[in-house]
Design a protein around this motif. Structure first.
Motif, PDB file in Angstrom:
ATOM      1  N   VAL A 125       8.692  73.354  57.521  1.00  0.00           N
ATOM      2  CA  VAL A 125       9.834  74.251  57.314  1.00  0.00           C
ATOM      3  C   VAL A 125       9.945  75.237  58.465  1.00  0.00           C
ATOM      4  O   VAL A 125      11.041  75.492  58.970  1.00  0.00           O
ATOM      5  CB  VAL A 125       9.727  74.975  55.946  1.00  0.00           C
ATOM      6  N   THR A 126       8.821  75.766  58.921  1.00  0.00           N
ATOM      7  CA  THR A 126       8.828  76.703  60.051  1.00  0.00           C
ATOM      8  C   THR A 126       9.390  76.034  61.302  1.00  0.00           C
ATOM      9  O   THR A 126      10.201  76.629  62.026  1.00  0.00           O
ATOM     10  CB  THR A 126       7.407  77.243  60.308  1.00  0.00           C
ATOM     11  N   GLU A 127       8.990  74.811  61.543  1.00  0.00           N
ATOM     12  CA  GLU A 127       9.505  74.079  62.706  1.00  0.00           C
ATOM     13  C   GLU A 127      10.992  73.785  62.548  1.00  0.00           C
ATOM     14  O   GLU A 127      11.756  73.857  63.517  1.00  0.00           O
ATOM     15  CB  GLU A 127       8.710  72.788  62.914  1.00  0.00           C
ATOM     16  N   MET A 128      11.418  73.455  61.329  1.00  0.00           N
ATOM     17  CA  MET A 128      12.843  73.228  61.080  1.00  0.00           C
ATOM     18  C   MET A 128      13.639  74.504  61.358  1.00  0.00           C
ATOM     19  O   MET A 128      14.714  74.454  61.953  1.00  0.00           O
ATOM     20  CB  MET A 128      13.080  72.778  59.630  1.00  0.00           C
ATOM     21  N   MET A 129      13.117  75.639  60.925  1.00  0.00           N
ATOM     22  CA  MET A 129      13.790  76.909  61.171  1.00  0.00           C
ATOM     23  C   MET A 129      13.913  77.162  62.668  1.00  0.00           C
ATOM     24  O   MET A 129      14.971  77.581  63.147  1.00  0.00           O
ATOM     25  CB  MET A 129      13.020  78.047  60.476  1.00  0.00           C
ATOM     26  N   ALA A 130      12.847  76.892  63.405  1.00  0.00           N
ATOM     27  CA  ALA A 130      12.859  77.125  64.851  1.00  0.00           C
ATOM     28  C   ALA A 130      13.845  76.195  65.557  1.00  0.00           C
ATOM     29  O   ALA A 130      14.572  76.619  66.456  1.00  0.00           O
ATOM     30  CB  ALA A 130      11.450  76.937  65.428  1.00  0.00           C
ATOM     31  N   SER A 131      13.885  74.933  65.138  1.00  0.00           N
ATOM     32  CA  SER A 131      14.740  73.981  65.854  1.00  0.00           C
ATOM     33  C   SER A 131      16.212  74.087  65.472  1.00  0.00           C
ATOM     34  O   SER A 131      17.073  73.745  66.270  1.00  0.00           O
ATOM     35  CB  SER A 131      14.242  72.550  65.645  1.00  0.00           C
ATOM     36  N   THR A 132      16.502  74.554  64.257  1.00  0.00           N
ATOM     37  CA  THR A 132      17.899  74.645  63.819  1.00  0.00           C
ATOM     38  C   THR A 132      18.474  76.055  63.924  1.00  0.00           C
ATOM     39  O   THR A 132      19.689  76.224  63.882  1.00  0.00           O
ATOM     40  CB  THR A 132      18.053  74.188  62.358  1.00  0.00           C
ATOM     41  N   GLY A 133      17.613  77.056  64.019  1.00  0.00           N
ATOM     42  CA  GLY A 133      18.076  78.439  64.036  1.00  0.00           C
ATOM     43  C   GLY A 133      18.464  78.951  62.653  1.00  0.00           C
ATOM     44  O   GLY A 133      19.070  80.009  62.521  1.00  0.00           O
ATOM     45  N   LEU A 134      18.090  78.205  61.620  1.00  0.00           N
ATOM     46  CA  LEU A 134      18.419  78.589  60.246  1.00  0.00           C
ATOM     47  C   LEU A 134      17.295  79.414  59.638  1.00  0.00           C
ATOM     48  O   LEU A 134      16.135  79.292  60.030  1.00  0.00           O
ATOM     49  CB  LEU A 134      18.649  77.342  59.387  1.00  0.00           C
TER      50      LEU A 134
ATOM     51  N   ARG B 156      14.952  80.660  56.238  1.00  0.00           N
ATOM     52  CA  ARG B 156      14.168  79.946  55.215  1.00  0.00           C
ATOM     53  C   ARG B 156      15.036  79.517  54.034  1.00  0.00           C
ATOM     54  O   ARG B 156      14.935  78.375  53.563  1.00  0.00           O
ATOM     55  CB  ARG B 156      13.006  80.836  54.747  1.00  0.00           C
ATOM     56  N   HIS B 157      15.882  80.411  53.546  1.00  0.00           N
ATOM     57  CA  HIS B 157      16.719  80.074  52.393  1.00  0.00           C
ATOM     58  C   HIS B 157      17.619  78.881  52.699  1.00  0.00           C
ATOM     59  O   HIS B 157      17.743  77.967  51.877  1.00  0.00           O
ATOM     60  CB  HIS B 157      17.573  81.269  51.957  1.00  0.00           C
ATOM     61  N   SER B 158      18.225  78.860  53.858  1.00  0.00           N
ATOM     62  CA  SER B 158      19.127  77.762  54.222  1.00  0.00           C
ATOM     63  C   SER B 158      18.380  76.438  54.313  1.00  0.00           C
ATOM     64  O   SER B 158      18.859  75.410  53.832  1.00  0.00           O
ATOM     65  CB  SER B 158      19.821  78.062  55.556  1.00  0.00           C
ATOM     66  N   VAL B 159      17.211  76.456  54.926  1.00  0.00           N
ATOM     67  CA  VAL B 159      16.410  75.234  55.024  1.00  0.00           C
ATOM     68  C   VAL B 159      15.991  74.775  53.631  1.00  0.00           C
ATOM     69  O   VAL B 159      16.108  73.591  53.289  1.00  0.00           O
ATOM     70  CB  VAL B 159      15.185  75.435  55.945  1.00  0.00           C
ATOM     71  N   ASP B 160      15.541  75.712  52.811  1.00  0.00           N
ATOM     72  CA  ASP B 160      15.106  75.359  51.453  1.00  0.00           C
ATOM     73  C   ASP B 160      16.236  74.763  50.622  1.00  0.00           C
ATOM     74  O   ASP B 160      16.037  73.763  49.933  1.00  0.00           O
ATOM     75  CB  ASP B 160      14.535  76.580  50.738  1.00  0.00           C
ATOM     76  N   VAL B 161      17.423  75.359  50.687  1.00  0.00           N
ATOM     77  CA  VAL B 161      18.525  74.832  49.882  1.00  0.00           C
ATOM     78  C   VAL B 161      18.975  73.470  50.401  1.00  0.00           C
ATOM     79  O   VAL B 161      19.327  72.585  49.619  1.00  0.00           O
ATOM     80  CB  VAL B 161      19.694  75.840  49.756  1.00  0.00           C
ATOM     81  N   ALA B 162      18.926  73.262  51.706  1.00  0.00           N
ATOM     82  CA  ALA B 162      19.265  71.948  52.270  1.00  0.00           C
ATOM     83  C   ALA B 162      18.247  70.904  51.808  1.00  0.00           C
ATOM     84  O   ALA B 162      18.625  69.786  51.428  1.00  0.00           O
ATOM     85  CB  ALA B 162      19.319  72.012  53.789  1.00  0.00           C
ATOM     86  N   LEU B 163      16.973  71.253  51.809  1.00  0.00           N
ATOM     87  CA  LEU B 163      15.935  70.334  51.342  1.00  0.00           C
ATOM     88  C   LEU B 163      16.090  70.038  49.857  1.00  0.00           C
ATOM     89  O   LEU B 163      15.911  68.894  49.416  1.00  0.00           O
ATOM     90  CB  LEU B 163      14.546  70.903  51.633  1.00  0.00           C
ATOM     91  N   ARG B 164      16.424  71.050  49.080  1.00  0.00           N
ATOM     92  CA  ARG B 164      16.637  70.871  47.634  1.00  0.00           C
ATOM     93  C   ARG B 164      17.831  69.949  47.382  1.00  0.00           C
ATOM     94  O   ARG B 164      17.770  69.056  46.544  1.00  0.00           O
ATOM     95  CB  ARG B 164      16.815  72.234  46.969  1.00  0.00           C
ATOM     96  N   TYR B 165      18.916  70.171  48.120  1.00  0.00           N
ATOM     97  CA  TYR B 165      20.085  69.305  47.971  1.00  0.00           C
ATOM     98  C   TYR B 165      19.720  67.868  48.349  1.00  0.00           C
ATOM     99  O   TYR B 165      20.082  66.921  47.650  1.00  0.00           O
ATOM    100  CB  TYR B 165      21.243  69.810  48.840  1.00  0.00           C
ATOM    101  N   TYR B 166      18.983  67.711  49.422  1.00  0.00           N
ATOM    102  CA  TYR B 166      18.581  66.374  49.871  1.00  0.00           C
ATOM    103  C   TYR B 166      17.721  65.677  48.820  1.00  0.00           C
ATOM    104  O   TYR B 166      17.885  64.481  48.572  1.00  0.00           O
ATOM    105  CB  TYR B 166      17.835  66.472  51.198  1.00  0.00           C
TER     106      TYR B 166
END
Length: 111
Positions: free
Chosen positions: A55-64, A66-76
């Motif tokens: 998740v930390t790496e996803m945040m770094a690479s997307t600029g998003l 934690r909440h945005s990454v988490d909700v995207a993962l939950r939707y997925y």
């Protein structure tokens, strides 16, 4: 696509209309499939990453955040087939674009 969408279950996710249909997206951000494609690229490059490190790496690479990454993962997690279909369609379009570009480059060198 995006059947079974529930805004209360996925706060921060909205549906965007486009030429290929509706797609799930982060409000004010990228489409969910783009976030998940980034996750897949990160996992391919660093398969050992998991959990918070991923998740930390996803945040770094997307600029998003934690909440945005988490909700995207939950939707997925709940709409895997739909998101995988968007990713596959994007990859196919990119491959087709590259083939067309290469054909054009080859045509130009023949002259």
């Amino acid at each position: 696509m995006s059947s079974g969408y529930d805004g209360a279950t996925y706060p921060g996710i909205l549906l965007r209309d486009g030429p290929t249909g509706q797609r799930a997206a982060l409000a004010g951000g990228p489409d969910v499939w783009e976030v998940i494609a980034a996750r897949q690229a990160i996992k391919a490059a660093s398969p050992e990453l998991d959990g918070d490190e991923l998740v930390t790496e996803m945040m770094a690479s997307t600029g998003l955040g934690r909440h945005s990454v988490d909700v995207a993962l939950r939707y997925y997690a709940d709409h895997r087939a739909e998101i995988d279909e968007w990713i596959a369609a994007n990859e196919a379009a990119a491959e087709q674009g590259e083939l067309l570009w290469r054909a054009e480059q080859a045509r130009r060198t023949v002259r």
